[in-house]
Design an enzyme around this catalytic site. Sequence first.
Site, PDB file in Angstrom:
ATOM      1  N   LEU A  30       0.778  -0.952  -0.263  1.00 53.76           N
ATOM      2  CA  LEU A  30      -0.182  -0.061  -0.131  1.00 53.76           C
ATOM      3  C   LEU A  30       0.814   1.250   0.111  1.00 53.76           C
ATOM      4  O   LEU A  30       0.340   2.312   0.023  1.00 53.76           O
ATOM      5  CB  LEU A  30      -0.871   0.035   1.171  1.00 53.76           C
ATOM      6  CG  LEU A  30      -1.889  -1.218   1.566  1.00 53.76           C
ATOM      7  CD1 LEU A  30      -2.751  -1.054   2.563  1.00 53.76           C
ATOM      8  CD2 LEU A  30      -2.663  -1.469   0.031  1.00 53.76           C
TER       9      LEU A  30
ATOM     10  N   ASP B  42       0.236  -9.694  -5.811  1.00 53.79           N
ATOM     11  CA  ASP B  42       1.487  -8.941  -5.798  1.00 53.79           C
ATOM     12  C   ASP B  42       1.463  -7.586  -6.290  1.00 53.79           C
ATOM     13  O   ASP B  42       2.241  -7.054  -6.962  1.00 53.79           O
ATOM     14  CB  ASP B  42       2.593  -9.972  -6.539  1.00 53.79           C
ATOM     15  CG  ASP B  42       3.878  -9.550  -6.460  1.00 53.79           C
ATOM     16  OD1 ASP B  42       4.102  -9.100  -5.355  1.00 53.79           O
ATOM     17  OD2 ASP B  42       4.855  -9.713  -7.424  1.00 53.79           O
TER      18      ASP B  42
END
Length: 428
Positions: free
Chosen positions: A64, A306
């Site tokens: 993130l 991923d």
Amino acid sequence: MKLHIKNGRLIDPANGIDAQQDLYIAAGRVVAIGKAPEGFTASKTIDASGLVVAPGLVDLSARLREPGYEYKATLESEMQAAMQGGVTSLICPPDTDPVLDEPGLVEMLKHRAKTLNQAHVFPLGALTAGLKGQALTEMAELTEAGCIGFSQAEQPILDTTVLLRAMQYAKTFDYTVWLRPQDPHLGRGGIAHSGPVASRLGLSGVPVMSETIALHTIFELVRATGARVHLCRMSSAAGLELVRAAKKEGLPVTCDVGAHHIHLTDVDIGFFDSNARMTPPLRAQRDRDAIRHGLADGTIDAICSDHTPVDDDEKLLPFGEASPGATGLELLLPLVLKWADEALDKSPQSLSKAIAKVTSDAARVTGLASGRLSVGSVADICVFDPTARWKVEARSLASQGKHTPFLGYEMSGQVKATIVSGHIAFER
């Protein structure tokens, strides 16, 4: 809010459900399946005719980029991407800046995520301080702060004794160690799969043996300690054979694969397309085929996105200088559906088998009670149209990272609504 989702094809692999069933939600939880509970009056009804109603997706690897890399992506942008992709639970590697090796940093990240009231965020704590591979972190304190496991992300531990001590400690407290198997020396600095394509393009290679040698070491340490290990983003046929043997032996190991590696090979680098630069690298066709087989026979437990957003300044460069990584949150579901359509048998159960890899099977790896729609469970739900077609374009991606090797591709499978803890977080 009381929700009634009607006329949808309910697929819940954890409970063996694949049938047209209505779903009833109240106080953030599933309260009934099929028949409305007595006195239930919905405040909102979603007509899911022609749509699939499934548990919210569980993604085992999503960067993130907070804290420290907000120029690449922000929590707001990536959580919105998760919602558009139907992903309701995110497992985050610890390679942020600063590294997630202190309880305060973990608590801050979880608090930031909670205030956005979107996907659930479950951080992995750093296995060693600063990911330097030397001193172990305070795993107990990090667990209390909210970590669900411990990882080195892409940073190797050069001293095997340190990894042994880490696994002994993890076994004592029943923690899971998440490792990406790659020898720290073989293929160091490599940027593509060692093979004819890399040779022809003049690219330094990462050999398959860098994965297999690391696996041999990890399995010996598992035998010595009994620690539970999750292997992140397997990439090779030879590596999967070792995992298959380890599971047959009864070792407590699980593994996942990145969604991109199910479909792409090193040939997809094309003429130095930096969007196809990834870690681990895209490997040969035999490896790609082995990954598909490993998913079908259960050797590979789960599929992850991923998700690694990279900004233009680090991606629009010559292949060897570009940063590895690609956006994946919004492509996870379509890529899983594409695998189900191409590689699984055409039986009615194939869709349920595919969804399991990003719901119940992925949740089982983490030990979380996610990825299921049992009565009483938290109402994390993905409603999608498996036949809707859409084109992957940078402007259509909510993620701040716009780079993916699938730009320009037409995908099947579009999320129509994402429900998190009983509230509608996204609706198309």
